[in-house]
Design a protein around this motif. Structure first.
Motif, PDB file in Angstrom:
ATOM      1  N   LYS A 240      55.629  63.158 -17.301  1.00  0.00           N
ATOM      2  CA  LYS A 240      54.524  62.531 -16.576  1.00  0.00           C
ATOM      3  C   LYS A 240      53.216  63.287 -16.792  1.00  0.00           C
ATOM      4  CE  LYS A 240      57.071  60.184 -12.914  1.00  0.00           C
ATOM      5  NZ  LYS A 240      57.298  60.032 -11.457  1.00  0.00           N
ATOM      6  N   ILE A 241      53.303  64.601 -16.957  1.00  0.00           N
ATOM      7  CA  ILE A 241      52.099  65.375 -17.271  1.00  0.00           C
ATOM      8  C   ILE A 241      51.538  64.952 -18.625  1.00  0.00           C
ATOM      9  CG2 ILE A 241      51.257  67.690 -17.832  1.00  0.00           C
ATOM     10  CD1 ILE A 241      53.194  68.785 -15.738  1.00  0.00           C
ATOM     11  N   PHE A 242      52.424  64.686 -19.586  1.00  0.00           N
ATOM     12  CA  PHE A 242      51.974  64.218 -20.895  1.00  0.00           C
ATOM     13  C   PHE A 242      51.344  62.826 -20.800  1.00  0.00           C
ATOM     14  CE2 PHE A 242      54.801  67.497 -22.712  1.00  0.00           C
ATOM     15  CZ  PHE A 242      53.931  68.038 -23.642  1.00  0.00           C
ATOM     16  N   VAL A 243      51.885  61.970 -19.926  1.00  0.00           N
ATOM     17  CA  VAL A 243      51.286  60.645 -19.730  1.00  0.00           C
ATOM     18  C   VAL A 243      49.865  60.781 -19.195  1.00  0.00           C
ATOM     19  CG1 VAL A 243      51.403  58.526 -18.368  1.00  0.00           C
ATOM     20  CG2 VAL A 243      53.472  59.433 -19.415  1.00  0.00           C
ATOM     21  N   GLU A 244      49.700  61.654 -18.208  1.00  0.00           N
ATOM     22  CA  GLU A 244      48.356  61.904 -17.679  1.00  0.00           C
ATOM     23  C   GLU A 244      47.440  62.436 -18.775  1.00  0.00           C
ATOM     24  OE1 GLU A 244      47.348  61.081 -14.800  1.00  0.00           O
ATOM     25  OE2 GLU A 244      49.150  60.768 -13.612  1.00  0.00           O
ATOM     26  N   HIS A 245      47.998  63.258 -19.637  1.00  0.00           N
ATOM     27  CA  HIS A 245      47.206  63.813 -20.738  1.00  0.00           C
ATOM     28  C   HIS A 245      46.785  62.714 -21.719  1.00  0.00           C
ATOM     29  CE1 HIS A 245      45.768  66.850 -23.525  1.00  0.00           C
ATOM     30  NE2 HIS A 245      46.477  66.284 -24.489  1.00  0.00           N
ATOM     31  N   ILE A 246      47.686  61.774 -21.989  1.00  0.00           N
ATOM     32  CA  ILE A 246      47.342  60.663 -22.894  1.00  0.00           C
ATOM     33  C   ILE A 246      46.209  59.836 -22.303  1.00  0.00           C
ATOM     34  CG2 ILE A 246      48.195  58.509 -23.886  1.00  0.00           C
ATOM     35  CD1 ILE A 246      50.931  59.790 -24.135  1.00  0.00           C
ATOM     36  N   VAL A 247      46.317  59.522 -21.013  1.00  0.00           N
ATOM     37  CA  VAL A 247      45.262  58.736 -20.354  1.00  0.00           C
ATOM     38  C   VAL A 247      43.936  59.486 -20.399  1.00  0.00           C
ATOM     39  CG1 VAL A 247      44.516  57.731 -18.172  1.00  0.00           C
ATOM     40  CG2 VAL A 247      46.904  57.524 -18.870  1.00  0.00           C
ATOM     41  N   ALA A 248      43.974  60.786 -20.085  1.00  0.00           N
ATOM     42  CA  ALA A 248      42.741  61.580 -20.107  1.00  0.00           C
ATOM     43  C   ALA A 248      42.176  61.671 -21.515  1.00  0.00           C
ATOM     44  CB  ALA A 248      43.024  62.976 -19.555  1.00  0.00           C
ATOM     45  N   THR A 249      43.047  61.763 -22.523  1.00  0.00           N
ATOM     46  CA  THR A 249      42.586  61.841 -23.916  1.00  0.00           C
ATOM     47  C   THR A 249      41.879  60.560 -24.329  1.00  0.00           C
ATOM     48  OG1 THR A 249      44.425  63.314 -24.461  1.00  0.00           O
ATOM     49  CG2 THR A 249      43.324  62.223 -26.294  1.00  0.00           C
ATOM     50  N   GLU A 250      42.473  59.425 -23.963  1.00  0.00           N
ATOM     51  CA  GLU A 250      41.840  58.155 -24.319  1.00  0.00           C
ATOM     52  C   GLU A 250      40.511  57.975 -23.599  1.00  0.00           C
ATOM     53  OE1 GLU A 250      42.738  56.075 -26.603  1.00  0.00           O
ATOM     54  OE2 GLU A 250      44.532  57.229 -27.127  1.00  0.00           O
ATOM     55  N   LYS A 251      40.413  58.505 -22.383  1.00  0.00           N
ATOM     56  CA  LYS A 251      39.163  58.380 -21.637  1.00  0.00           C
ATOM     57  C   LYS A 251      38.056  59.256 -22.218  1.00  0.00           C
ATOM     58  CE  LYS A 251      40.595  57.093 -16.961  1.00  0.00           C
ATOM     59  NZ  LYS A 251      40.603  57.528 -15.547  1.00  0.00           N
ATOM     60  N   CYS A 252      38.419  60.445 -22.669  1.00  0.00           N
ATOM     61  CA  CYS A 252      37.390  61.406 -23.075  1.00  0.00           C
ATOM     62  C   CYS A 252      36.747  61.040 -24.405  1.00  0.00           C
ATOM     63  CB  CYS A 252      37.984  62.814 -23.142  1.00  0.00           C
ATOM     64  SG  CYS A 252      38.994  63.126 -24.605  1.00  0.00           S
ATOM     65  N   TYR A 253      37.417  60.215 -25.220  1.00  0.00           N
ATOM     66  CA  TYR A 253      36.858  59.876 -26.528  1.00  0.00           C
ATOM     67  C   TYR A 253      37.168  58.421 -26.842  1.00  0.00           C
ATOM     68  CZ  TYR A 253      35.605  60.229 -31.471  1.00  0.00           C
ATOM     69  OH  TYR A 253      35.017  60.039 -32.693  1.00  0.00           O
ATOM     70  N   ILE A 254      36.161  57.587 -26.764  1.00  0.00           N
ATOM     71  CA  ILE A 254      36.314  56.166 -27.088  1.00  0.00           C
ATOM     72  C   ILE A 254      36.048  56.005 -28.586  1.00  0.00           C
ATOM     73  CG2 ILE A 254      35.612  53.823 -26.513  1.00  0.00           C
ATOM     74  CD1 ILE A 254      36.795  55.410 -24.183  1.00  0.00           C
ATOM     75  N   ASN A 255      37.103  55.750 -29.316  1.00  0.00           N
ATOM     76  CA  ASN A 255      37.014  55.734 -30.789  1.00  0.00           C
ATOM     77  C   ASN A 255      36.543  54.364 -31.282  1.00  0.00           C
ATOM     78  OD1 ASN A 255      37.218  56.308 -33.476  1.00  0.00           O
ATOM     79  ND2 ASN A 255      39.464  56.340 -33.527  1.00  0.00           N
TER      80      ASN A 255
END
Length: 525
Positions: A240-255
């Motif tokens: 679940k920590i990795f899921v939160e990390h994926i969401v945060a990663t997608e938020k921090c950089y809109i490709n």
């Protein structure tokens, strides 16, 4: 067979058995009815020999039939004892523990699938159920994600207005796109966390099923269950920590240069957006001219008032004209606060033969009053009375009052700031800009769905399935040795001790009975 019974006199005289047998033989030999010919088949001694012979014959006939039954019982007891075999030495105890570990690992890997050559054909395994959850159920949950179009439109419009602040913007700001995409990324959080919990529950079920199949001491099963399920729960938290990390990663950089995004929007995304921005900005500049979008004959058109000619078009590009009319000779009347009707005078109606009335429905009172002023400016006469006249005086009084005092202006500003975004009326050129941003948000959400459908199954496979399999293969034995100092603490006491003693006693009895039957058979032969 005749015998001579002991009389009361024999009992009183205490006659012994030898004297009684001798007297009985003498009686039958000397008796005229029996004589010496029948005397050898009479008496207690002959009766004893006869009964012994009959009993022996009976036993000989029955014992061979009983032996297979005894042998079957003995085989069942030996099977039960072999199942309850308890390691007695330290070496055999260690071997039993190692074999149990290996059986547990093989059973779990078989349930997960992909690493074995034999599978269950009766029911779906845990791995098959997990496959459905990750690649079918979760994918459907992601595909069914939706958002409120109206709310998103207001968020986009608010972001576009907030980006330049008090300044005038010539282009649609990128921050409006990125800010609104972040709220859409947040929608993927709950389905992703739910998918992790689904997979975790199936792994727990598979672990319990694998432990139930083990042939070992109950204490060892309990230890296996506790340690393994603790590891699964730890993996669940980590995943679940990795899921939160994926969401945060997608938020921090809109490709925005993502290959799929470029395929959808075109290789020249930046230039295309700039062209649209320039077109919409041009429309914003043209808002000072007499142009607006409102309803006519229950359809929305873009209306442009140039001089005394009112023209209407299908969209804001003003390329496809749907009609026009010269408003000279018309007079204006209003029955509601949101509508105006151009009525052609009878004199011009007879000369032109055109449509005598044109009713327009506006989106707000301010727009109604604004167009009323514009029509008056080109010579259209206004009928007195009705709501329009009241609105007109109110509109003009409000304008004069707002220009007269600074305090009145401050109160008006405070009133505007206290309104929520949903109560505010956005500029007329805003729908075009909102549609442009919404279009690209829709395309980017499609990419996000692909990303999450691809990454979640991989994450669950690595952090839940493979992690649990690795724990059973290596870490489980380490934790056993760390928490329990001796092998006896791990295996625990034998729970079948009393039953085992009873089975061993019965086994001995069956063996002795079979030996007796064999000896008796040889004696008869």
């Amino acid at each position: 067979i005749g015998v001579v019974n002991r009389s009361q006199k024999d009992i009183d005289d205490r006659k012994d058995i030898r004297k009684a047998l001798s007297d009985e033989s003498k009686f039958f030999t000397e008796h005229p009815a029996y004589g010496p010919d029948m005397a050898h088949k009479l008496g207690i001694k002959y009766l004893q020999e006869y009964l012994q012979s009959e009993l022996s014959n009976h036993i000989f006939r029955r014992l061979p039939q009983s032996k297979p039954k005894l042998e079957t019982k003995l085989f069942e007891i030996n099977e039960r004892l072999s199942e309850m075999d308890v390691p007695l030495t330290e070496e055999t105890k260690e071997r039993h523990l190692a074999q149990t570990n290996e059986s547990f690992r093989q059973s779990f890997d078989s349930a997960m699938g992909g690493k074995v050559c034999r599978v269950d054909t009766k029911k779906l395994s845990g791995g098959a159920r997990i496959n459905v959850l990750m690649n079918d159920t979760f994918a459907k949950e992601v595909d069914q994600l939706f958002y409120d179009e109206t709310r998103l439109g207001r968020e986009i419009a608010t972001a576009i207005l907030n980006a330049p602040g008090a300044r005038l913007a010539l282009f649609i700001p990128d921050v409006a796109f990125t800010s609104c995409v972040e709220s859409q990324i947040e929608l993927f959080r709950m389905p992703s966390l739910a998918c992790v919990d689904w997979v975790t529950n199936e792994i727990i079920n598979s672990v319990n099923e694998s432990i139930d199949k083990l042939k070992c001491f109950p204490n060892l099963k309990n230890i296996y269950s506790k340690l393994t399920l603790d590891s699964v729960r730890e993996s669940n938290k980590k995943c679940k920590i990795f899921v939160e990390h994926i969401v945060a990663t997608e938020k921090c950089y809109i490709n925005t240069i993502h290959e799929d995004f470029k395929k959808v929007t075109g290789e020249l995304t930046s230039s295309l957006i700039s062209d649209v921005q320039l077109k919409v900005t041009t429309q914003a500049i043209q808002q000072n001219s007499k142009s607006d979008r409102f309803s006519y004959k229950k359809k929305d058109f873009w209306f442009v008032l140039k001089g005394s000619t009112l023209s209407w078009f299908t969209d804001e590009t003003h390329k496809v004209q749907r009609g026009s009319v010269d408003v000279k000779g018309f007079h204006l009347k209003s029955e509601t606060d949101f509508s105006l009707t151009l009525v052609l005078s009878k004199k011009k109606l007879l000369s032109l033969g055109s449509n005598s009335e044109h009713e327009f429905v506006f989106n707000s009172k301010d727009m109604t009053l604004k167009w009323k002023d514009w029509f008056e400016g080109v010579g259209v006469k206004v009928d007195n009375g009705g709501p329009a006249a009241d609105n007109e005086s109110l509109y003009k009084d409000t304008k004069s009052e707002s220009n007269q005092s600074l305090s009145r202006y401050s109160q008006s500003s405070h009133s505007i700031s206290s309104h929520s975004c949903e109560d505010m009326a956005f500029p007329d050129h805003m729908p075009g800009q909102v549609d442009v941003v919404k279009k690209y948000i829709d395309k980017y959400v499609v990419i996000l769905k692909t990303i999450f459908r691809d990454r979640l199954p991989k994450l669950c496979q690595l952090e839940l399935i493979d992690s649990t399999s690795k724990f059973i293969a290596t870490e489980l034995h380490v934790r056993l040795r760390h928490q329990f100092p001796t092998i006896d603490d791990i295996l625990g006491e034998d729970p079948d001790k009393d039953e085992r003693i009873d089975l061993q006693n019965r086994k001995q009895h069956y063996i002795e009975a079979i030996d007796i039957i064999d000896k008796f058979s040889k004696m008869k032969l």
